[in-house]
Design a protein around this motif. Structure first.
Motif, mmCIF file in Angstrom:
data_model
loop_
_atom_site.group_PDB
_atom_site.id
_atom_site.type_symbol
_atom_site.label_atom_id
_atom_site.label_comp_id
_atom_site.label_asym_id
_atom_site.label_seq_id
_atom_site.Cartn_x
_atom_site.Cartn_y
_atom_site.Cartn_z
ATOM 1 N N TRP A 50 -6.605 5.469 1.844
ATOM 2 C CA TRP A 50 -5.838 4.862 3.051
ATOM 3 C C TRP A 50 -5.354 6.122 4.135
ATOM 4 C CZ3 TRP A 50 -3.543 0.253 4.775
ATOM 5 C CH2 TRP A 50 -3.020 -0.785 3.412
ATOM 6 N N ILE A 51 -6.145 5.967 5.123
ATOM 7 C CA ILE A 51 -6.139 7.148 6.543
ATOM 8 C C ILE A 51 -5.444 7.034 7.363
ATOM 9 C CG2 ILE A 51 -8.281 8.372 7.374
ATOM 10 C CD1 ILE A 51 -9.881 7.395 5.982
ATOM 11 N N GLN A 52 -4.812 7.881 7.932
ATOM 12 C CA GLN A 52 -3.441 7.952 9.052
ATOM 13 C C GLN A 52 -4.973 7.806 10.171
ATOM 14 O OE1 GLN A 52 -1.228 11.333 9.247
ATOM 15 N NE2 GLN A 52 0.335 9.971 11.167
ATOM 16 N N ASN A 78 3.446 10.597 1.548
ATOM 17 C CA ASN A 78 2.149 10.096 1.183
ATOM 18 C C ASN A 78 1.808 11.356 0.067
ATOM 19 O OD1 ASN A 78 0.330 9.672 3.558
ATOM 20 N ND2 ASN A 78 1.415 11.041 4.171
ATOM 21 N N GLU A 120 3.591 -1.857 3.665
ATOM 22 C CA GLU A 120 1.778 -2.030 3.197
ATOM 23 C C GLU A 120 1.309 -3.607 2.705
ATOM 24 O OE1 GLU A 120 -0.373 1.049 0.760
ATOM 25 O OE2 GLU A 120 0.009 -0.883 -0.167
ATOM 26 N N ASP A 122 6.161 14.299 5.867
ATOM 27 C CA ASP A 122 4.746 13.814 5.908
ATOM 28 C C ASP A 122 4.442 13.956 3.996
ATOM 29 O OD1 ASP A 122 4.839 13.226 8.571
ATOM 30 O OD2 ASP A 122 4.352 15.567 8.959
ATOM 31 N N ASP A 181 4.317 5.704 12.425
ATOM 32 C CA ASP A 181 2.349 6.260 11.849
ATOM 33 C C ASP A 181 1.794 4.821 11.148
ATOM 34 O OD1 ASP A 181 2.886 9.343 12.430
ATOM 35 O OD2 ASP A 181 4.263 9.025 10.591
ATOM 36 N N TRP A 182 0.352 4.626 11.587
ATOM 37 C CA TRP A 182 -0.011 3.375 11.353
ATOM 38 C C TRP A 182 -1.212 4.312 10.670
ATOM 39 C CZ3 TRP A 182 0.594 -1.511 11.533
ATOM 40 C CH2 TRP A 182 1.884 -2.160 12.840
ATOM 41 N N TYR A 183 -2.175 3.023 9.159
ATOM 42 C CA TYR A 183 -2.940 3.704 8.406
ATOM 43 C C TYR A 183 -3.741 2.801 8.356
ATOM 44 C CZ TYR A 183 0.356 7.583 6.635
ATOM 45 O OH TYR A 183 1.164 8.758 6.730
ATOM 46 N N ARG A 184 -5.184 3.257 8.086
ATOM 47 C CA ARG A 184 -5.732 1.914 7.849
ATOM 48 C C ARG A 184 -6.626 2.334 6.026
ATOM 49 N NH1 ARG A 184 -10.875 4.246 8.656
ATOM 50 N NH2 ARG A 184 -11.302 6.304 9.530
ATOM 51 N N ARG A 244 -2.970 -2.753 5.803
ATOM 52 C CA ARG A 244 -3.128 -1.948 6.574
ATOM 53 C C ARG A 244 -1.618 -1.633 6.564
ATOM 54 N NH1 ARG A 244 -0.700 -4.359 12.937
ATOM 55 N NH2 ARG A 244 0.735 -6.488 11.497
ATOM 56 N N ARG A 245 -1.563 -0.209 6.853
ATOM 57 C CA ARG A 245 0.472 0.573 6.469
ATOM 58 C C ARG A 245 0.928 0.704 8.049
ATOM 59 N NH1 ARG A 245 0.257 5.306 2.905
ATOM 60 N NH2 ARG A 245 -0.865 3.925 1.372
#
Length: 225
Positions: A72-74, A211, A189, A207, A61-64, A165-166
């Motif tokens: 942070w948002i997936q 988070n 991250e 999940d 999974d990537w987060y911005r 990024r994460r």
């Protein structure tokens, strides 16, 4: 009957943070303890050994980072429960599990017949098929992420490009015929090219756990510890 290999134990070893000026990640080894039951019909069974299949399953999974909400948002899931060994069994990561290499580790154990220690791996394989043996085979992975730009790898191209990024990789590692599974996760991250998280968790994570604010705080505090 043909000789048969089974995996009797799985273990993670040599977990180590890897960080330089250009990237951050971890080294680790999945170590499989294997046992070969010797063939039961002599030469009529041949020199081959039935081996289990490696199962190297990853969810990535990537987060911005959203500067408007400061959160942070997936950004998406790169792979979900993808067996990378099945997709690319000749990958360098799986080199030690290749047919031509896995018996080399048997030759290098103290209790392997001294007369065969300097022979070819095919000869070691034939001896093992006839007599049976037990040894360990390490499979090394080096999942890393660059501090700038994108990063590729066996799973494909990054979903988030840039210095902020994460990336979260969840691993499920095992073999066919072996009930034991190794679950672990790597969380990396960066913020403006600076490492803000580099956690390697040796258990299965949901999940919600990934988070959970307190978990994120704990993992960030590992940086510089």
């Amino acid at each position: 009957m043909k000789a048969k290999m089974t995996v009797t134990k799985l273990e993670l070893r040599k977990i180590k943070l890897m960080q330089d000026t250009g990237r951050v990640g971890h080294n680790f080894e999945l170590v499989a303890k294997v046992r070969v039951q010797p063939r039961t019909m002599g030469a009529l069974s041949g020199e081959g050994i039935d081996c289990p299949e490696l199962q190297w399953i990853e969810t990535i999974d990537w987060y911005r980072f959203d500067t408007f909400t400061n959160n942070w948002i997936q950004a998406g899931t790169q792979t979900r429960n993808k067996d990378l060994y099945k997709a690319n069994p000749t990958s360098h990561t799986f080199n030690t599990w290749q047919e031509e290499n896995r018996y080399a580790f048997a030759r290098h154990t103290p209790w392997f017949p001294a007369a065969l220690k300097n022979t070819y791996d095919t000869e070691a394989k034939h001896w093992i098929a006839q007599n049976g043996f037990e040894w360990e085979i390490p499979i090394k992975d080096i999942p890393a992420m660059s501090l700038q730009g994108g990063s590729g790898g066996g799973a494909g191209t990054s979903l988030v490009i840039g210095p902020t990024r994460r990336r979260i990789i969840r691993f499920e590692l095992g073999f066919t015929g072996c009930q034991q599974r190794i679950h672990c996760a790597q969380i990396l991250e960066t913020m403006n090219g600076r490492v803000t998280m580099h956690a390697f968790i040796q258990r299965k994570l949901s999940d919600a756990e990934l988070n959970a604010p307190q978990n994120v705080i704990t993992w960030r505090n590992l940086v510089g510890a």
